[in-house]
Write a protein that holds these residues in place. Structure first.
Motif, PDB file in Angstrom:
ATOM      1  N   ALA A 114       0.830  -1.207   0.000  1.00 26.33           N
ATOM      2  CA  ALA A 114       0.000   0.000   0.000  1.00 26.33           C
ATOM      3  C   ALA A 114       0.865   1.259   0.000  1.00 26.33           C
ATOM      4  O   ALA A 114       2.034   1.235   0.406  1.00 26.33           O
ATOM      5  CB  ALA A 114      -0.914  -0.001   1.222  1.00 26.33           C
ATOM      6  N   PHE A 115       0.283   2.373  -0.450  1.00 23.19           N
ATOM      7  CA  PHE A 115       1.003   3.640  -0.449  1.00 23.19           C
ATOM      8  C   PHE A 115       1.439   3.978   0.978  1.00 23.19           C
ATOM      9  O   PHE A 115       0.678   3.772   1.930  1.00 23.19           O
ATOM     10  CB  PHE A 115       0.110   4.780  -0.951  1.00 23.19           C
ATOM     11  CG  PHE A 115      -0.291   4.684  -2.396  1.00 23.19           C
ATOM     12  CD1 PHE A 115       0.218   3.701  -3.235  1.00 23.19           C
ATOM     13  CD2 PHE A 115      -1.209   5.590  -2.918  1.00 23.19           C
ATOM     14  CE1 PHE A 115      -0.169   3.625  -4.560  1.00 23.19           C
ATOM     15  CE2 PHE A 115      -1.601   5.519  -4.249  1.00 23.19           C
ATOM     16  CZ  PHE A 115      -1.077   4.536  -5.065  1.00 23.19           C
ATOM     17  N   PRO A 116       2.644   4.496   1.165  1.00 22.50           N
ATOM     18  CA  PRO A 116       3.092   4.897   2.501  1.00 22.50           C
ATOM     19  C   PRO A 116       2.248   6.048   3.035  1.00 22.50           C
ATOM     20  O   PRO A 116       1.870   6.958   2.293  1.00 22.50           O
ATOM     21  CB  PRO A 116       4.540   5.330   2.270  1.00 22.50           C
ATOM     22  CG  PRO A 116       4.613   5.674   0.816  1.00 22.50           C
ATOM     23  CD  PRO A 116       3.668   4.752   0.127  1.00 22.50           C
ATOM     24  N   GLN A 117       1.949   5.978   4.316  1.00 22.90           N
ATOM     25  CA  GLN A 117       1.197   7.030   4.980  1.00 22.90           C
ATOM     26  C   GLN A 117       1.924   7.464   6.242  1.00 22.90           C
ATOM     27  O   GLN A 117       2.240   6.617   7.094  1.00 22.90           O
ATOM     28  CB  GLN A 117      -0.209   6.524   5.332  1.00 22.90           C
ATOM     29  CG  GLN A 117      -1.070   6.169   4.145  1.00 22.90           C
ATOM     30  CD  GLN A 117      -1.388   7.349   3.247  1.00 22.90           C
ATOM     31  OE1 GLN A 117      -1.391   8.503   3.716  1.00 22.90           O
ATOM     32  NE2 GLN A 117      -1.637   7.090   1.969  1.00 22.90           N
ATOM     33  N   PRO A 118       2.233   8.743   6.405  1.00 25.78           N
ATOM     34  CA  PRO A 118       2.007   9.774   5.392  1.00 25.78           C
ATOM     35  C   PRO A 118       3.037   9.669   4.273  1.00 25.78           C
ATOM     36  O   PRO A 118       4.130   9.142   4.482  1.00 25.78           O
ATOM     37  CB  PRO A 118       2.196  11.071   6.176  1.00 25.78           C
ATOM     38  CG  PRO A 118       3.187  10.702   7.243  1.00 25.78           C
ATOM     39  CD  PRO A 118       2.857   9.282   7.629  1.00 25.78           C
ATOM     40  N   SER A 119       2.685  10.164   3.116  1.00 22.71           N
ATOM     41  CA  SER A 119       3.618  10.123   2.000  1.00 22.71           C
ATOM     42  C   SER A 119       4.644  11.245   2.147  1.00 22.71           C
ATOM     43  O   SER A 119       4.351  12.300   2.700  1.00 22.71           O
ATOM     44  CB  SER A 119       2.875  10.264   0.672  1.00 22.71           C
ATOM     45  OG  SER A 119       2.196  11.510   0.617  1.00 22.71           O
ATOM     46  N   GLY A 120       5.839  10.973   1.667  1.00 17.88           N
ATOM     47  CA  GLY A 120       6.907  11.962   1.741  1.00 17.88           C
ATOM     48  C   GLY A 120       7.405  12.337   0.369  1.00 17.88           C
ATOM     49  O   GLY A 120       6.655  12.322  -0.605  1.00 17.88           O
ATOM     50  N   ALA A 121       8.682  12.609   0.280  1.00 21.36           N
ATOM     51  CA  ALA A 121       9.261  13.068  -0.981  1.00 21.36           C
ATOM     52  C   ALA A 121       9.391  11.914  -1.963  1.00 21.36           C
ATOM     53  O   ALA A 121       9.782  10.801  -1.578  1.00 21.36           O
ATOM     54  CB  ALA A 121      10.625  13.688  -0.723  1.00 21.36           C
ATOM     55  N   PRO A 122       9.086  12.148  -3.229  1.00 16.78           N
ATOM     56  CA  PRO A 122       9.309  11.114  -4.234  1.00 16.78           C
ATOM     57  C   PRO A 122      10.797  10.957  -4.514  1.00 16.78           C
ATOM     58  O   PRO A 122      11.607  11.784  -4.091  1.00 16.78           O
ATOM     59  CB  PRO A 122       8.576  11.652  -5.459  1.00 16.78           C
ATOM     60  CG  PRO A 122       8.658  13.144  -5.308  1.00 16.78           C
ATOM     61  CD  PRO A 122       8.563  13.387  -3.821  1.00 16.78           C
ATOM     62  N   GLY A 123      11.152   9.907  -5.230  1.00 11.46           N
ATOM     63  CA  GLY A 123      12.523   9.748  -5.697  1.00 11.46           C
ATOM     64  C   GLY A 123      12.609  10.197  -7.145  1.00 11.46           C
ATOM     65  O   GLY A 123      11.850   9.718  -7.986  1.00 11.46           O
ATOM     66  N   VAL A 124      13.485  11.135  -7.419  1.00 13.38           N
ATOM     67  CA  VAL A 124      13.640  11.650  -8.782  1.00 13.38           C
ATOM     68  C   VAL A 124      15.084  11.462  -9.212  1.00 13.38           C
ATOM     69  O   VAL A 124      16.003  11.960  -8.542  1.00 13.38           O
ATOM     70  CB  VAL A 124      13.250  13.143  -8.880  1.00 13.38           C
ATOM     71  CG1 VAL A 124      13.242  13.583 -10.338  1.00 13.38           C
ATOM     72  CG2 VAL A 124      11.894  13.397  -8.235  1.00 13.38           C
TER      73      VAL A 124
END
Length: 282
Positions: free
Chosen positions: A102-112
């Motif tokens: 599942a999506f992490p909660q809370p969501s943080g910074a994406p990887g770019v």
């Protein structure tokens, strides 16, 4: 082989390490883009960035990138690597978290992430190509430029083992696209390609070809066609960022034509003009 410097989360660095719990690595939870570099310039960057945003929205990744800032950072990467001609590969993921589907909660910074590869793609489209047919076994959201490419990898491997350049995919006899390209046919002067839907990735070059066709007065059908229609076509070609418009002369050993057809050549010339204009404006 990639160049020495990479872009990672806003910084140009030599450190290419990726955490094992990066969701792109664990789940393929992310998207990517490939942009051609010519004369040190990012070709059709706005179109690629727009597709990157659409793909992120489709899988609910909040990327936070600003177009002009990101473009400037990629140009810094090109400069650091002295990359004048080649490509830049961009990968954007949901980020690094303890492994859970599942999506992490809370969501943080994406990887770019981004890296460059130096190669002269300028003459790729002058090389006639061959192809094989392959079943389209991919998932049903091909319109997202996601990292989940195993279906395409297997199709491309089939082409490689046959000594062909590309695999043309079909679902029960209905042609969709290539393993990493969009496919067009020409019949009785009409240009035809699968409509933009969840079954194909509508390429940036595909869109440019449709624009050129309109400018040249070439009638276009965005309509699915069968494998039978593919083999009976007057001309067949595929499109991709680093290959632009490349004629397919044979499929599964069956000759389609012995040389690039007249419609293909008109579109190739139109693309050359469009590229020159892009270079002058950038």
């Amino acid at each position: 082989m990639r160049d020495k410097f990479i872009y990672r989360n806003g910084v140009v660095t030599e450190d290419g390490k990726v955490d094992l719990e990066e969701r792109g690595f664990q789940f393929g939870d992310g998207i990517y883009e490939v942009i051609e570099v010519r004369e040190g310039k990012l070709l059709f960057f706005a179109q690629h960035f727009a597709r990157l945003k659409r793909s992120c929205a489709a899988i609910q990744i909040e990327h936070g990138l600003q177009e002009e800032t990101f473009k400037a950072q990629l140009k810094e990467l090109l400069t650091k690597n002295s990359c004048d001609d080649g490509m830049v590969y961009i990968q954007l993921t949901r980020g690094t978290y303890p492994r859970d589907h599942a999506f992490p909660q809370p969501s943080g910074a994406p990887g770019v992430y981004a890296y460059t590869v130096q190669k002269d793609f300028a003459n790729m489209w002058s090389l006639p190509a061959t192809a094989v047919l392959a079943d389209d076994i991919r998932w049903l959201r091909c319109d997202i430029k996601s990292l989940n490419l195993l279906g395409s990898v297997l199709a491309k491997q089939k082409a490689a083992e046959a000594g062909a350049d590309e695999a043309i995919l079909h679902r029960e006899g209905i042609v969709t696209e290539g393993s990493s390209t969009n496919v067009f046919i020409v019949k009785n002067g009409y240009l035809q390609t699968h409509p933009a839907s969840h079954l194909i990735l509508s390429g940036v070059t595909r869109s440019l070809v449709l624009k050129i066709a309109a400018d040249e007065g070439i009638p276009v059908l965005e309509k699915a066609f069968t494998t039978e229609e593919l083999f009976s076509a007057d001309e067949v070609f595929f499109t991709a960022t680093t290959q632009r418009i490349r004629p397919i002369l044979s499929i599964d050993g069956t000759t389609i034509s012995t040389e690039p057809g007249p419609v293909t050549e008109v579109l190739q010339k139109g693309m050359q003009t469009l590229l020159q204009k892009e270079l002058q404006e950038r």
